[in-house]
Design a protein around this motif. Structure first.
Motif, PDB file in Angstrom:
ATOM      1  N   CYS A   1       0.824  -1.213   0.000  1.00 58.20           N
ATOM      2  CA  CYS A   1       0.000   0.000   0.000  1.00 58.20           C
ATOM      3  C   CYS A   1       0.861   1.267   0.000  1.00 58.20           C
ATOM      4  N   ASN A   2       1.921   1.278   0.790  1.00 61.02           N
ATOM      5  CA  ASN A   2       2.756   2.476   0.926  1.00 61.02           C
ATOM      6  C   ASN A   2       4.095   2.374   0.203  1.00 61.02           C
ATOM      7  N   SER A   3       4.296   1.301  -0.530  1.00 56.89           N
ATOM      8  CA  SER A   3       5.562   1.093  -1.220  1.00 56.89           C
ATOM      9  C   SER A   3       5.664   1.997  -2.453  1.00 56.89           C
ATOM     10  N   VAL A   4       6.822   2.607  -2.640  1.00 54.67           N
ATOM     11  CA  VAL A   4       7.072   3.446  -3.817  1.00 54.67           C
ATOM     12  C   VAL A   4       7.147   2.539  -5.047  1.00 54.67           C
TER      13      VAL A   4
ATOM     14  N   GLU B   1      17.746   0.496   0.742  1.00 55.65           N
ATOM     15  CA  GLU B   1      18.023  -0.134   2.041  1.00 55.65           C
ATOM     16  C   GLU B   1      16.723  -0.230   2.821  1.00 55.65           C
ATOM     17  N   PHE B   2      16.531  -1.343   3.521  1.00 58.32           N
ATOM     18  CA  PHE B   2      15.316  -1.564   4.308  1.00 58.32           C
ATOM     19  C   PHE B   2      15.421  -0.883   5.660  1.00 58.32           C
ATOM     20  N   ASP B   3      14.394  -0.097   5.986  1.00 61.84           N
ATOM     21  CA  ASP B   3      14.292   0.542   7.296  1.00 61.84           C
ATOM     22  C   ASP B   3      13.392  -0.341   8.164  1.00 61.84           C
TER      23      ASP B   3
ATOM     24  N   GLN C   1       9.872  -0.073   5.424  1.00 59.92           N
ATOM     25  CA  GLN C   1       9.889   0.379   4.035  1.00 59.92           C
ATOM     26  C   GLN C   1      11.344   0.492   3.571  1.00 59.92           C
ATOM     27  N   TYR C   2      11.510   0.406   2.253  1.00 59.66           N
ATOM     28  CA  TYR C   2      12.831   0.633   1.667  1.00 59.66           C
ATOM     29  C   TYR C   2      12.980   2.112   1.330  1.00 59.66           C
ATOM     30  N   PHE C   3      14.203   2.633   1.436  1.00 58.57           N
ATOM     31  CA  PHE C   3      14.494   3.996   0.998  1.00 58.57           C
ATOM     32  C   PHE C   3      15.684   3.939   0.045  1.00 58.57           C
TER      33      PHE C   3
END
Length: 187
Positions: A36-39, A157-159, A164-166
């Motif tokens: 849902c919130n993934s870029v 990189e996974f937070d 989420q990944y950034f």
């Protein structure tokens, strides 16, 4: 300590915003769901690495990106993976023909295991959806005609806090294909 990383292709900023609106529309219909919130992105693969290993991955990504040439990608239909309960946007067949060799080259260079790689390029809208929610997505989204210039490899990189990944680094394509080794005769 090892950290989780992901290697992807991103659509354009306009494409990312457009897909964000699609995800919001689905959220308004069914509530929270996976991705849902993934870029928006096309997954190449993932791996775990410590800081020393990461430096080697970065070097390899830089070298590979230098050999790749930008290519226009066309996204022309929605589809679903029933077994993994995912709804996604799919590239045209011609675009897949362009994406798959680049993905394989990156996966092989980084030694990404088969369980941690994607072999079918797509942009996920939702994951872990019920069959009913996949049908709702199919009903909501019937046509798409979108394109973007695929011109970089993105290392994320996974937070673990935000789950989420950034973006960690972007490796632009250099359009410098490596010369093929030609075996010659010594005499």
């Amino acid at each position: 300590m090892e950290t989780k990383y992901s290697v992807v292709f991103h659509p354009s900023e306009d494409g990312i915003e457009f897909i964000k609106k699609l995800k919001l529309k689905l959220f308004n219909e069914i509530g929270w769901y996976g991705s849902c919130n993934s870029v928006a992105h096309i997954t190449i693969g993932g791996f775990k690495a410590n800081e020393n290993q990461l430096a080697k991955y970065r070097q390899k990504l830089s070298k590979i990106a230098d050999t790749l040439t930008p290519v226009q990608i066309y996204l022309d239909h929605f589809d679903a993976y029933e077994e993994s309960r995912a709804f996604f946007i799919s590239p045209s067949e011609d675009s897949k023909i362009n994406l798959k060799p680049m993905m394989r080259k990156i996966q092989e260079a980084l030694l990404i295991s088969s369980k941690d790689r994607s072999d079918d390029p797509h942009i996920s809208i939702g994951r872990n959806l019920t069959p009913e929610n996949i049908q709702i997505a199919h009903d909501l989204f019937t046509t798409i005609n979108m394109d973007f210039l695929c011109d970089a490899i993105i290392l994320r990189e996974f937070d673990p806090v935000k789950k989420q990944y950034f973006i960690l680094e972007t490796f632009p394509f250099g359009s410098n294909p490596q010369p093929e080794l030609i075996q010659g005769s010594l005499f």
